[in-house]
Scaffold this motif. Sequence first.
Motif, PDB file in Angstrom:
ATOM      1  N   MET A  34     -10.342   2.299  -9.804  1.00  0.00           N
ATOM      2  CA  MET A  34      -8.896   2.313  -9.574  1.00  0.00           C
ATOM      3  C   MET A  34      -8.618   2.447  -8.080  1.00  0.00           C
ATOM      4  O   MET A  34      -9.277   3.243  -7.395  1.00  0.00           O
ATOM      5  N   GLY A  35      -7.658   1.676  -7.594  1.00  0.00           N
ATOM      6  CA  GLY A  35      -7.388   1.696  -6.165  1.00  0.00           C
ATOM      7  C   GLY A  35      -5.912   1.662  -5.841  1.00  0.00           C
ATOM      8  O   GLY A  35      -5.075   1.327  -6.684  1.00  0.00           O
ATOM      9  N   TRP A  36      -5.612   2.044  -4.619  1.00  0.00           N
ATOM     10  CA  TRP A  36      -4.269   1.893  -4.040  1.00  0.00           C
ATOM     11  C   TRP A  36      -4.411   1.021  -2.789  1.00  0.00           C
ATOM     12  O   TRP A  36      -5.173   1.357  -1.881  1.00  0.00           O
ATOM     13  N   PHE A  37      -3.679  -0.082  -2.799  1.00  0.00           N
ATOM     14  CA  PHE A  37      -3.571  -0.959  -1.644  1.00  0.00           C
ATOM     15  C   PHE A  37      -2.175  -0.829  -1.074  1.00  0.00           C
ATOM     16  O   PHE A  37      -1.254  -0.381  -1.742  1.00  0.00           O
ATOM     17  N   ARG A  38      -2.019  -1.263   0.167  1.00  0.00           N
ATOM     18  CA  ARG A  38      -0.693  -1.365   0.743  1.00  0.00           C
ATOM     19  C   ARG A  38      -0.623  -2.595   1.623  1.00  0.00           C
ATOM     20  O   ARG A  38      -1.624  -3.064   2.160  1.00  0.00           O
ATOM     21  N   GLN A  39       0.593  -3.101   1.745  1.00  0.00           N
ATOM     22  CA  GLN A  39       0.833  -4.234   2.630  1.00  0.00           C
ATOM     23  C   GLN A  39       2.128  -4.014   3.384  1.00  0.00           C
ATOM     24  O   GLN A  39       3.207  -3.918   2.772  1.00  0.00           O
ATOM     25  N   ALA A  40       1.993  -3.928   4.693  1.00  0.00           N
ATOM     26  CA  ALA A  40       3.153  -3.777   5.562  1.00  0.00           C
ATOM     27  C   ALA A  40       3.633  -5.159   5.986  1.00  0.00           C
ATOM     28  O   ALA A  40       2.846  -6.115   6.011  1.00  0.00           O
ATOM     29  N   PRO A  41       4.905  -5.288   6.344  1.00  0.00           N
ATOM     30  CA  PRO A  41       5.431  -6.584   6.779  1.00  0.00           C
ATOM     31  C   PRO A  41       4.623  -7.162   7.931  1.00  0.00           C
ATOM     32  O   PRO A  41       4.377  -6.483   8.932  1.00  0.00           O
ATOM     33  N   GLY A  42       4.172  -8.399   7.773  1.00  0.00           N
ATOM     34  CA  GLY A  42       3.436  -9.063   8.833  1.00  0.00           C
ATOM     35  C   GLY A  42       1.998  -8.642   8.994  1.00  0.00           C
ATOM     36  O   GLY A  42       1.318  -9.066   9.933  1.00  0.00           O
ATOM     37  N   LYS A  43       1.504  -7.796   8.065  1.00  0.00           N
ATOM     38  CA  LYS A  43       0.133  -7.310   8.174  1.00  0.00           C
ATOM     39  C   LYS A  43      -0.660  -7.674   6.922  1.00  0.00           C
ATOM     40  O   LYS A  43      -0.102  -7.977   5.875  1.00  0.00           O
ATOM     41  N   GLN A  44      -1.979  -7.612   7.048  1.00  0.00           N
ATOM     42  CA  GLN A  44      -2.842  -7.887   5.903  1.00  0.00           C
ATOM     43  C   GLN A  44      -2.835  -6.722   4.924  1.00  0.00           C
ATOM     44  O   GLN A  44      -2.586  -5.576   5.302  1.00  0.00           O
ATOM     45  N   ARG A  45      -3.117  -7.051   3.676  1.00  0.00           N
ATOM     46  CA  ARG A  45      -3.217  -6.021   2.668  1.00  0.00           C
ATOM     47  C   ARG A  45      -4.407  -5.114   2.975  1.00  0.00           C
ATOM     48  O   ARG A  45      -5.469  -5.588   3.381  1.00  0.00           O
ATOM     49  N   GLU A  46      -4.217  -3.828   2.759  1.00  0.00           N
ATOM     50  CA  GLU A  46      -5.218  -2.832   3.136  1.00  0.00           C
ATOM     51  C   GLU A  46      -5.523  -1.927   1.941  1.00  0.00           C
ATOM     52  O   GLU A  46      -4.598  -1.416   1.297  1.00  0.00           O
ATOM     53  N   LEU A  47      -6.805  -1.709   1.675  1.00  0.00           N
ATOM     54  CA  LEU A  47      -7.206  -0.732   0.668  1.00  0.00           C
ATOM     55  C   LEU A  47      -7.154   0.647   1.302  1.00  0.00           C
ATOM     56  O   LEU A  47      -7.861   0.904   2.275  1.00  0.00           O
ATOM     57  N   VAL A  48      -6.337   1.548   0.752  1.00  0.00           N
ATOM     58  CA  VAL A  48      -6.205   2.873   1.356  1.00  0.00           C
ATOM     59  C   VAL A  48      -6.971   3.946   0.586  1.00  0.00           C
ATOM     60  O   VAL A  48      -7.404   4.931   1.174  1.00  0.00           O
ATOM     61  N   ALA A  49      -7.156   3.750  -0.719  1.00  0.00           N
ATOM     62  CA  ALA A  49      -7.871   4.759  -1.499  1.00  0.00           C
ATOM     63  C   ALA A  49      -8.438   4.128  -2.761  1.00  0.00           C
ATOM     64  O   ALA A  49      -7.863   3.172  -3.293  1.00  0.00           O
ATOM     65  N   ARG A  50      -9.551   4.705  -3.227  1.00  0.00           N
ATOM     66  CA  ARG A  50     -10.206   4.147  -4.418  1.00  0.00           C
ATOM     67  C   ARG A  50     -10.980   5.251  -5.124  1.00  0.00           C
ATOM     68  O   ARG A  50     -11.583   6.105  -4.459  1.00  0.00           O
ATOM     69  N   ILE A  51     -10.924   5.240  -6.447  1.00  0.00           N
ATOM     70  CA  ILE A  51     -11.766   6.117  -7.260  1.00  0.00           C
ATOM     71  C   ILE A  51     -12.711   5.233  -8.064  1.00  0.00           C
ATOM     72  O   ILE A  51     -12.274   4.351  -8.795  1.00  0.00           O
ATOM     73  N   VAL A  52     -14.004   5.504  -7.910  1.00  0.00           N
ATOM     74  CA  VAL A  52     -15.019   4.710  -8.596  1.00  0.00           C
ATOM     75  C   VAL A  52     -15.017   5.047 -10.077  1.00  0.00           C
ATOM     76  O   VAL A  52     -14.885   6.221 -10.459  1.00  0.00           O
ATOM     77  N   ARG A  53     -15.180   4.035 -10.910  1.00  0.00           N
ATOM     78  CA  ARG A  53     -15.133   4.238 -12.359  1.00  0.00           C
ATOM     79  C   ARG A  53     -16.207   5.221 -12.812  1.00  0.00           C
ATOM     80  O   ARG A  53     -17.278   5.322 -12.219  1.00  0.00           O
ATOM     81  N   LYS A  54     -15.844   5.972 -13.824  1.00  0.00           N
ATOM     82  CA  LYS A  54     -16.716   6.946 -14.464  1.00  0.00           C
ATOM     83  C   LYS A  54     -17.153   8.077 -13.536  1.00  0.00           C
ATOM     84  O   LYS A  54     -18.088   8.795 -13.846  1.00  0.00           O
TER      85      LYS A  54
END
Length: 116
Positions: A34-54
């Motif tokens: 499970m992850g949280w990405f973010r995308q700011a205007p004019g910028k590339q999408r960025e992975l900010v946090a992730r929890i590995v399965r199990k």
Amino acid sequence: QVQLIESGGGLVHPGGSLNLSCVASGTIIYIWDMGWFRQAPGKQRELVARIVRKTDDANYSDSVRGRFTMTRDVAKNTVYLQMNNLEIEDTALYYCTANFFSTTHWGQGTQVPVSS
């Protein structure tokens, strides 16, 4: 069918906090990365946090480490992103994702504007 629904976004002042939620349906989040990405205007999408399965192992981008905390509640089939000490640079559309090898599901996103 897997669905991810984010909530909790909204306008916040610099230094403030928000807690984003992502409720999953059609699956059990424990089997997905499970992850949280973010995308700011004019910028590339960025992975900010992730929890590995199990596992309960959470990983963070350098830009948010120490300020953001990602957690998972398996009983509620929900992941959270607690965001503290928010900065103007954190302004973005935040997405929840569920990934398993080549399959990734995305939520619709929740806006987080940080402004004074």
